[in-house]
Enzyme design. Structure first.
Site: not given
Ligand code: UD1
Length: 423
Positions: A22-23, A117, A122-123, A308, A400
């Site tokens: 999915k991801n 969330c 999740r910024p 995950d 999902r």
């Molecule tokens: C993706 C996966 C999700 C998985 C996560 C971490 C998808 C659709 N989802 O989510 O299943 O749990 O990776 O492996 O692929 N962060 C910031 N600022 C940002 C973005 C992220 O601080 O702008 C932080 C998040 O809060 C978190 C960390 O970075 O603590 C990792 O998040 P991120 O890798 O971005 O997760 P997703 O891409 O949303």
């Protein structure tokens, strides 16, 4: 609202076919927006999140449909709208991936802020930093991200954050930078296999991306992208969930369509616990049997242990005699499953982002509530071993991210069924 009923105590035996990831599918679908014409994406799982992305495509004026069981055809010849509304984005955070793709294709985008969330804050600061690094104008207006650029211009952009790299921000920047003028270097890029898969798809479209899978990705911008055909990698989180299911319920299973090299941390941890695992080309065999030992786990960005699979692993460790410690470094508040596991008789305590599991207790079935996608899977796994009947409510979360989970577990011998309920 449907629920899942599990009668615990049967061992799993047989083979299970792992679905496409999915991801990886979601960002690759967004990638198909970058060029007019018809892209074909294979091994796309039929999951609620994929259908949410298709709804967003419909809103954008892009035609996309399944042409067989798992092949998606996306015709991005015309894009008539550059916005992703709140009603769709709130259903799935990954909707934000259309931001980078729309910027790459159209030079403008209006995407709703994803909002809260259940797994904690999740910024999206890193997503915005990436676009600004390409000299886009980015503003917040009425709960929306409004971005535009007469032309995206490449540069060196550091994307490391407080919690390490960001998968989504790396992907969003990749999606925009392939169309930018000049060279973009992403420093502190996420190294997840899904980032590599997106880069490979973009290269298949004619992009010039190198270094994906390392923390430094280089992109030579191009205006010559074309549609492409592509097959999605297997879902490592689904595969890991079935491996943990085998450890928790006993028995022996073979996973087909799987990449063992994407599961190193998970396989290593499960071997330490006592599961016997053999890897072959495209398949993994897992056998339970001997004594189980507790372990200490820290979730980390890839190639570390994936967040995950933290909830599912916690369910397993509840049944392993001794004390295990789980530290959540990616989403420090991702412990919604903990009180529900305790309702089944587990003994887990929480101190900040550290969970201490006093394992070895006999779980006993009870009604429990699923709070999010991976927590739902953890409760189903606990139900496989709990004495008596476990009912997992709100299983729409499971839809999902797990394709036909009830059918797959039934084929492995689990006593599990879906119950249709009125809301
Ligand atoms: C993706 C996966 C999700 C998985 C996560 C971490 C998808 C659709 N989802 O989510 O299943 O749990 O990776 O492996 O692929 N962060 C910031 N600022 C940002 C973005 C992220 O601080 O702008 C932080 C998040 O809060 C978190 C960390 O970075 O603590 C990792 O998040 P991120 O890798 O971005 O997760 P997703 O891409 O949303």
């Amino acid at each position: 609202m449907d629920s899942i009923e599990i009668k615990g105590g049967t061992k799993l035996e047989g083979e299970v076919l792992i679905s496409g990831a999915k991801n990886a599918a979601l960002p690759i679908m967004a990638g198909a927006l970058l060029a007019p014409g018809r892209s074909i994406i294979r091994r796309v799982p039929r999951l609620r999140d994929i259908f949410t992305m298709l709804q967003i495509f419909r809103h954008l004026g892009v035609r996309a449909k399944f042409v067989d069981e798992d092949t998606l055809e996306i015709n991005a010849s015309t894009i008539t709208d550059c916005s992703a509304p709140y009603e769709l984005v709130r259903k799935m955070r990954a909707s934000i991936l259309v931001l980078g793709a729309l910027m790459g294709r159209m030079g403008r985008a209006l995407v709703s802020l994803p909002g809260g969330c259940v797994i904690g804050p999740r910024p999206i600061d890193l997503h915005l930093k990436g676009l600004k690094g390409l000299k886009a104008q980015v503003e917040m207006e009425h709960g929306y991200i409004k971005a535009s650029a007469p032309e995206l211009i490449g540069g060196e952009i550091y994307l490391g954050g407080r919690f390490g790299s960001s998968v989504g921000a790396t992907m969003n920047l990749l999606l925009a930078a392939v169309k930018a003028r000049g060279t973009t270097t992403i420093v502190g890029a996420a190294c997840e296999p899904e980032v590599i898969d997106l880069a490979r798809f973009l290269n298949r479209m004619g992009a010039h991306v190198s270094g994906a899978g390392s923390p430094r990705i280089t992109i030579e911008g191009s205006n010559e992208l074309h549609p492409a055909e592509y097959t999605i990698i297997p879902d490592r989180i689904e595969a890991g969930t079935y491996l943990i299911a085998t450890a928790i319920s006993g028995g022996a299973i073979i996973l087909r369509n799987v990449r063992a090299d994407h599961l190193d941390a998970v396989i290593e941890t499960l071997r330490e616990i006592g599961l016997k695992i053999t890897k072959e080309e495209g398949s993994i065999t897992a056998r339970s049997g001997g004594p189980l030992s507790p372990v200490d786990i820290t979730t980390l960005p890839y190639p570390g242990f994936p967040t995950d699979l933290q909830a599912q692993m916690m369910a397993l460790l509840c049944t392993v005699p001794g004390i295990s410690v789980i530290v959540e470094k990616v989403y420090p508040e991702r412990f919604m499953h903990l009180p529900e596991l305790n309702r089944l008789g587990a003994e887990i305590s929480l101190e900040g982002a550290t969970a201490v599991v006093r394992g070895g207790c006999r779980l006993s079935g009870a009604p429990v509530m699923a709070s999010d996608l991976r927590a739902s899977a953890a409760l189903v796994l606990a139900g496989l071993v709990a004495k008596g009947k476990t009912t997992v409510r709100r299983v729409y979360h499971l839809d999902r991210g797990y394709e036909r989970m009830v059918e797959k577990l039934t084929a492995l011998g689990a006593r599990i069924k879906r119950i249709k309920e009125d809301a």
